[in-house]
Write an enzyme that holds these catalytic residues in place. Sequence first.
Site, PDB file in Angstrom:
ATOM      1  N   HIS A 189       7.121  -3.612  -0.971  1.00 55.75           N
ATOM      2  CA  HIS A 189       5.747  -4.108  -0.975  1.00 55.75           C
ATOM      3  C   HIS A 189       5.707  -5.527  -0.404  1.00 55.75           C
ATOM      4  O   HIS A 189       6.622  -6.314  -0.609  1.00 55.75           O
ATOM      5  CB  HIS A 189       5.229  -4.106  -2.422  1.00 55.75           C
ATOM      6  CG  HIS A 189       3.746  -4.162  -2.544  1.00 55.75           C
ATOM      7  ND1 HIS A 189       2.928  -3.099  -2.243  1.00 55.75           N
ATOM      8  CD2 HIS A 189       2.922  -5.162  -2.936  1.00 55.75           C
ATOM      9  CE1 HIS A 189       1.669  -3.438  -2.450  1.00 55.75           C
ATOM     10  NE2 HIS A 189       1.635  -4.679  -2.873  1.00 55.75           N
TER      11      HIS A 189
ATOM     12  N   CYS B 237      -1.987  -5.471   0.512  1.00 57.98           N
ATOM     13  CA  CYS B 237      -2.001  -5.240  -0.932  1.00 57.98           C
ATOM     14  C   CYS B 237      -3.401  -4.745  -1.316  1.00 57.98           C
ATOM     15  O   CYS B 237      -3.892  -3.781  -0.733  1.00 57.98           O
ATOM     16  CB  CYS B 237      -1.572  -6.529  -1.646  1.00 57.98           C
ATOM     17  SG  CYS B 237      -1.624  -6.576  -3.431  1.00 57.98           S
TER      18      CYS B 237
ATOM     19  N   ASP C  32       8.601   0.846  -1.445  1.00 54.44           N
ATOM     20  CA  ASP C  32       7.405   0.516  -2.222  1.00 54.44           C
ATOM     21  C   ASP C  32       7.084   1.640  -3.207  1.00 54.44           C
ATOM     22  O   ASP C  32       7.265   2.820  -2.909  1.00 54.44           O
ATOM     23  CB  ASP C  32       6.221   0.291  -1.273  1.00 54.44           C
ATOM     24  CG  ASP C  32       5.108  -0.542  -1.869  1.00 54.44           C
ATOM     25  OD1 ASP C  32       5.111  -0.753  -3.101  1.00 54.44           O
ATOM     26  OD2 ASP C  32       4.231  -0.991  -1.104  1.00 54.44           O
TER      27      ASP C  32
END
Length: 258
Positions: A226, A131, A194
Amino acid sequence: MPNIPGAVTDPSRVRGEAIEFKSGGDTIQGYLARPSQPGRNPGIVVIHEAFGLVEHIRDIARRFANIGYNALAPDLYARAGGPSDPNDMVTVMPVMFGKPDAEAVRDLEASAAHLRGLSGATAKVGAIGFCSGGRQTLLFACSSDKVDAAVDCWGGFIHRATPDAETTPSRPKPILDLVAQLHCPLFAVFGEEDQNPTVAQSEELRTRGQRAGKDITTKVYKNAGHAFLADYRPSYREAPATELWSDAVAFFGKNLKG
């Protein structure tokens, strides 16, 4: 209980501890996991998500220690105190976007130096991040020669600083514009579902890297969005997570142990 790739089934094989170390003139905190048996081990810097140094990130460090690495997860929010509620994006976002890129690179270089200074350590240090930590992994690999292999897992905002600004004082240059300076082999991980980063950004990253003659591999994982390795979140997908763990272990084995 989901099946966890790389899970440490024998805790006696790993030693984990909270540590403090110097980054410039500051003292920051982190979590260090090492194999219980002494040996010649390379290092891996494990870079946390937007939510900070949560237990999942410490567990990732232990998984790497379990296969013969010294793994250090620095708390990149040490100065800011972290988000007041890691489950509330309203408190997470200002802390994440407010971390200056230059300070992040300094903290990651300090983390790599700490790993190289451990007894029995080899000179090789890799980095993996998730992330916002994936973005910082790419930033680190493009800004410093202190990392020998990098795995960027779904690093978002590599094309602009924030949803509202292409650049900010904390993030003065889009990471994609730094790719021509990449210092080490890079494995960049994307999920096909994502939206940040997108599959199109994976292609842009690969194209820019190859144009500059860099050792760069991108992979888009099927049936994954994600944070698909985050087994403590609803985003977890067991099959692509297992595939990713295998790919990351092979990548680090080739570049750090070879």
